[in-house]
Write a protein that holds these residues in place. Structure first.
Motif, short mmCIF file in Angstrom:
data_model
loop_
_atom_site.label_atom_id
_atom_site.label_comp_id
_atom_site.label_asym_id
_atom_site.label_seq_id
_atom_site.Cartn_x
_atom_site.Cartn_y
_atom_site.Cartn_z
N PRO A 198 0.83 -1.19 0.28
CA PRO A 198 0.17 -0.04 -0.24
C PRO A 198 0.87 1.12 0.09
O PRO A 198 2.00 1.32 0.41
CB PRO A 198 -1.00 0.01 1.57
N GLU A 199 0.33 2.37 -0.29
CA GLU A 199 0.86 3.72 -0.49
C GLU A 199 1.38 4.11 1.07
O GLU A 199 2.42 4.78 1.00
CB GLU A 199 0.24 4.57 -1.29
N LEU A 227 -4.94 1.64 -0.79
CA LEU A 227 -4.90 1.47 0.51
C LEU A 227 -4.42 -0.03 0.95
O LEU A 227 -3.81 0.03 1.87
CB LEU A 227 -6.30 1.66 1.19
N LEU A 228 -4.42 -0.81 -0.11
CA LEU A 228 -3.93 -2.26 0.25
C LEU A 228 -3.17 -2.79 -0.74
O LEU A 228 -3.14 -4.32 -0.91
CB LEU A 228 -5.25 -3.02 0.50
N GLY A 229 -2.51 -2.01 -1.69
CA GLY A 229 -1.70 -2.60 -2.62
C GLY A 229 -2.37 -3.32 -3.94
O GLY A 229 -3.55 -3.19 -3.91
N ILE A 240 -3.82 -11.03 4.80
CA ILE A 240 -4.01 -10.64 5.99
C ILE A 240 -5.53 -9.96 5.81
O ILE A 240 -6.67 -10.33 6.72
CB ILE A 240 -3.50 -9.74 6.75
N PRO A 241 -5.85 -9.01 5.03
CA PRO A 241 -7.26 -8.47 4.72
C PRO A 241 -8.49 -9.30 4.67
O PRO A 241 -9.27 -9.15 5.37
CB PRO A 241 -6.97 -7.19 3.78
N PRO A 242 -8.36 -10.24 3.48
CA PRO A 242 -9.45 -10.97 3.33
C PRO A 242 -9.57 -11.72 4.57
O PRO A 242 -10.57 -12.38 5.08
CB PRO A 242 -9.12 -11.61 2.06
#
Length: 509
Positions: free
Chosen positions: A78-79, A284-286, A477-479
């Motif tokens: 992510p940025e 936000l999440l690459g 990790i996010p999902p």
């Protein structure tokens, strides 16, 4: 008689008003009691967040989660990771320049031609023609120069896209040169050596793509420098300085004199020249292995999980309530048969049963929801049956039977309302099971539409795309957290409803 009818109407209106007041008071009391349950409030907030994400996600993250590729390079973070410094300092964002548009607007790009070629701006590009009254040479040149600043680390990939059009009988060759801030110049690409069919592709309007990932291009570039053809040698040896670069596109046109002698014009149109440097950070999440936005995938997959969880839980609770009531009300053989069927379904592991049913039915998301509802219904049917058994012989049910109440009235007026707390709890506890089972099916590549993204499918793609070996935590990790927290939200809501509506739990508190 009229007075009596008027009194009856007034009494009905009064009772209706009182029942409305009682209903409002009950709702207010429920909200007040629920607001004092901290875990329930936390679960509700999580649920509202996911509803917001499912509703407004496509607007917050407008990129298509499956089709929009190369938004940045493969598997980039992510940025916001740049705040950690170190290796994340000076990561380049995705940079794109539309060179034909910049030439037309006279901004950071220019075009020069031989004196017998005329240039005309068109709505859909730049048109090159022969000048009238000027001697036509056998070959001509078009120079397009693009200047740009680059003050980041060398990228891993950049691409050049190009489209043109012409019906003339002549040949076109292209060489691309890059002048670095230090003043050194390198030949970046040559159509004669790397794309022999360049001329015909350009003239018939095909999209020409020049990519630094192309193995033939890597070998050619490495042989010119005398180095090993590594995966990123082209950008590492070209965009490796900070400052202002100058990229020159030199088009060589051959066979022009013969074309002019036949009475035909050049009519070469360049519609688009695009230079795209793929960034090493994005959003936000690459990005994933195909350069797609992971946040867009998370947002779009939320709708699937919410739909599956809520609707499957509602259907499951409805089916289990009906089966439980019928089993108790009919009793005897009907009760025995229904409960034995429920026992058989309950002892079979859910995932193998799901796999078999999906292999047979091969349906869409609604098929998955229906199957999940049927599989989850038996456990709810048993708890419903146990609850209804305590009410079936109660005085108010016996009184209703004595008055001649129909079966439908007995079920929906006297047996169904006391079941509502059980139904609410079943919905809240069935939803996490439906969500996790759908994620398992998607992970195995069995569930729903192959073009529809889900959290389980994201984890499957992360594994096949090497996210674990590349330490791409933003892809894994996010999902996983979304599955955990949405399931947790339903569990906390169900626990809160159980505490509020169950008198025994109230006394225990």
């Amino acid at each position: 008689m009229e007075v009596k009818e008027q009194n009856t109407e007034e009494r009905k209106a009064f009772l209706k008003k009182q029942s409305r007041k009682i209903m409002i008071q009950r709702i207010k009391g429920f909200i007040a009691e629920y607001s004092h349950n901290k875990l329930g409030v936390f679960g509700a907030l999580i649920f509202v967040f996911f509803v917001f994400l499912a509703t407004f996600g496509p607007y917050i993250a407008p990129a298509d989660p499956m089709q929009d590729m190369d938004l940045a390079d493969q598997v980039v973070p992510p940025e916001w990771v740049t705040v950690f410094g170190g290796e994340y300092v000076k990561l380049p964002p995705t940079l794109t320049w539309h060179i034909v548009d910049e030439i037309k607007s006279r901004k950071n790009a220019s075009c020069t031609v031989d004196n017998f070629i005329a240039v005309k701006d068109m709505d859909d590009g730049i048109l090159f023609m022969f000048k009238n009254g000027v001697q036509i040479e056998d070959y001509g040149s078009i120079y397009i120069v693009k200047t740009f600043s680059y003050d980041y680390r060398p990228p891993r990939t950049f691409k050049i896209f190009m489209t043109g059009q012409s019906d003339g009988d002549f040949e076109v060759a292209l060489e691309i040169f890059l002048k670095k801030p230090s003043g050194s110049e390198i030949l970046l690409w040559s159509s004669r050596e790397l794309m022999p069919g360049f001329s015909s592709l350009l003239k018939r309007g095909s999209k020409i793509s020049i990519e630094t990932r192309d193995f033939r291009y890597l070998e050619w570039f490495a042989s010119r420098l005398g180095i090993f053809p590594g995966q990123f040698i082209i950008p590492f040896n070209s965009l490796n300085e900070s400052g202002t670069y100058e990229m020159t596109f030199r088009f060589r046109l051959y066979g022009l004199k013969a074309l002019a002698s036949s009475g035909r014009d050049l009519n070469l149109k360049l519609k688009n020249i695009q230079l795209k440097i793929l960034g090493l950070k994005y959003g936000l999440l690459g990005t994933d292995f195909w350069g797609r936005d992971i946040f867009s995938q998370i947002a779009n997959a939320t709708w699937v999980s919410l739909t599956v969880g809520v609707i499957a839980a509602l259907l499951s609770s409805l089916i289990s309530s009906i089966l439980g009531i019928i089993a108790v009300y009919k009793g005897g053989v009907v009760d025995e048969v229904l409960m034995r069927i429920a026992d058989i379904i309950m002892i079979i592991p859910n995932l193998p049963l799901l796999l078999i049913m999906m292999a047979v039915l091969k349906g869409d998301i609604w098929t998955v929801i229906t199957i999940l509802a049927v599989i989850r219904a038996p456990s709810g049917a048993r708890s419903t049956r146990a609850f209804v058994l305590t009410y079936i012989n109660s005085p108010f049910v016996e009184a209703a039977k004595a008055k001649g109440a129909s079966t439908t009235r007995l079920i929906f007026r006297y047996l169904f309302p006391p079941l509502l707390p059980i139904i609410y709890a079943n919905i809240a506890y069935s939803a996490p099971a439906a969500i996790t089972l759908e994620a398992e099916l998607s992970y195995l590549g069995i569930a729903t539409d192959p073009y529809r993204i889900t959290w389980g499918k994201m984890l499957s793609l992360a594994q096949s795309g090497g996210a674990f070996t590349k330490w791409a935590w933003w892809w894994v990790i996010p999902p996983g957290l979304c599955i955990v927290f949405l399931s947790l939200a339903f569990v906390l809501i169900g626990h809160a409803l159980d505490e509020i509506m169950n008198p025994r739990l109230k006394r225990r508190r």
